[in-house]
Design a protein around this motif. Sequence first.
Motif, short mmCIF file in Angstrom:
data_model
loop_
_atom_site.label_atom_id
_atom_site.label_comp_id
_atom_site.label_asym_id
_atom_site.label_seq_id
_atom_site.Cartn_x
_atom_site.Cartn_y
_atom_site.Cartn_z
N ASP A 157 0.82 -1.21 0.00
CA ASP A 157 0.00 0.00 0.00
C ASP A 157 0.85 1.26 0.00
O ASP A 157 0.52 2.25 -0.66
CB ASP A 157 -0.94 0.01 1.21
CG ASP A 157 -2.06 -1.02 1.07
OD1 ASP A 157 -2.27 -1.48 -0.06
OD2 ASP A 157 -2.71 -1.36 2.07
N GLN A 223 -6.35 -4.22 -3.21
CA GLN A 223 -5.48 -4.09 -2.04
C GLN A 223 -5.92 -5.02 -0.92
O GLN A 223 -5.10 -5.65 -0.24
CB GLN A 223 -5.49 -2.64 -1.54
CG GLN A 223 -4.93 -1.63 -2.53
CD GLN A 223 -3.49 -1.92 -2.89
OE1 GLN A 223 -2.73 -2.40 -2.08
NE2 GLN A 223 -3.13 -1.64 -4.12
N ALA A 342 -5.36 2.68 -1.37
CA ALA A 342 -4.18 2.38 -0.55
C ALA A 342 -4.03 3.40 0.57
O ALA A 342 -3.68 3.06 1.71
CB ALA A 342 -2.93 2.35 -1.42
#
Length: 609
Positions: A157, A223, A342
């Motif tokens: 991230d 993610q 992120a």
Amino acid sequence: MSVLGKILRFAKPYKTYGVLNVICNILYSIFNVLSIIIFIPTLGILFDKQEEVFEKPVYTGFSDLKSYGEDSLNYFLTQKVADDGPMAALAFICIASILIFFLKNFFRYAAMYFLAFLRTGMVKDIQDLLYKKTVSLPISFFSEKRKGDLLARMTTDVKEVESSVINSLEGLVREPITIVIVLISMLMLSAKLTLFVFLFLPVAGFLISAVGKKLKAKSQAAQKENGIFLSFLEETLSGLKVIKGFNAEKILGDKFTASTARYKEIMKSVLHRQGMASPFSEFLGVAVVITVLWYGGSLVFAANSNLKPQDFMGYIGLFYTIINPVKAITTINYNIKKGNAATERIYEILDLENPIADAPNALPITDLKQQIQFKNIGFKYQEDYVLQDFNLTVKKGQTVALVGQSGSGKSTVANLITRFYDVNDGEILIDGTNIKAFTKKSVRGLMGLVTQDSILFNDSVKNNIALGKENATEEEIVAAAKIANAHDFIMDLPNGYNTNIGDSGNKLSGGQKQRLSIARAVLKNPPIMVLDEATSALDTESERLVQDALEKMMQNRTSLVIAHRLSTIQNADLIVVMQKGKILEQGTHEELLNSNKGYKRLVEMQNLA
């Protein structure tokens, strides 16, 4: 903008570099425009359309700046052609063009040079803050969250934020400046044509932005799935012996491939949208250029037109120059949407409140003077209470042992005294003062902790022991190792105290790892020792060496011992027998044997009667 606001807070320490970057970008944009405009008189000379000016122009004010600039250049070129011929004028323009292009690219490099300090500094600060926040969170947080997911937030991230958001800062500053300066130049060349252009650019921008509406949601899902993927990988590597021992490779392999398949589908959708952005925007850009070319050509051919052919060619060059910044801004928009997911995942960690925090007026504690008291303690990890109405006093210098079946709450007592968790009911007192009145750091500074699992790090023996005391001397480290019965085996290692012990100390045996843990606690030299089943996982010989080390370490200290093997606590000043979170009985070894209650049964089960 909320994403940028969150990320730009990390740019404050580097604002000087940011200002220098903006200045360089302004100069870059000016010379970028000049690199186009300088060719207008070149075209005039080549096609014999250059306007001749024989009288030196007079500056009359800012409103007449464009005419003054054009007339001054035309006057100079007229003089140059008259004196030295058209080739000399052309040579001058070529030399000026080279200089302008050099300055343009110099300032472009300078802008990127200064931005590098800002970008790398921001990434470092995000990683540092995320790490500090992670290690400051309570133990309870890590029992609820997947470790792999945390690793994903700290690596994948952060990289996503760097590539998608932070790397977009250059374009976010440079492209709008370029657009403004180019538009001003276009307005000066032809206000009518520029107004016509404004009709098409918003339409193209709207169509381009429509491609990425769902990009943020898809990126967030990607993610999240990546965090699951890393968690699964971390669990697999940690439990490899169990997986192989139970022939579970296929079961876990199927789960793994299911996760990667989900990630593949999500990323395929993201990449399709990203792939569509560039060709779609280029097609729209070309369509707009051709439309402008058609309309501008009609203005040039119109009677009494103020738009000269060379000016129009320069205008087309400027317009083509503005297309790339416009496309870049749409790309930045995609990137920021992609980085938004992120960023939110990172801030989920950074925004967490730590429930186990120091009180505003918390004071440090430096020593134990009288006793530790557990008063009417009630505690639960989730719904059910693990400890209920728990009362215990540990006097200074005493060794108090907690025994009982698994799940009786022994380790929970150790977690509470070290403030890894806070009590739900009652209070823990040190010398009559609630433990919450002291700072966590000073409370933990009073204690040495040796657990069943030897927590060691991929470093040298010396550095693992020295973790117990900052700036420890080599003599102190060796002395602590000798007390822990570790010195002899350390000296047998290839590089002695400088030997790297591998990941989690896997190059050592269980007994050796435990003795290093004890040496670390000895070096810290705390007034309180907390031993959580420190010998339960050892063989008989290792247990004897470790127990001897523990007894040396506990001399003249207050000790709270959580024991599974009763042979290790027969000499304790007080033995507390626990059952289902409550104290069943307490006393010395002999007293409890004579009571014929729970302790005697435990002893008989271990054949120690």
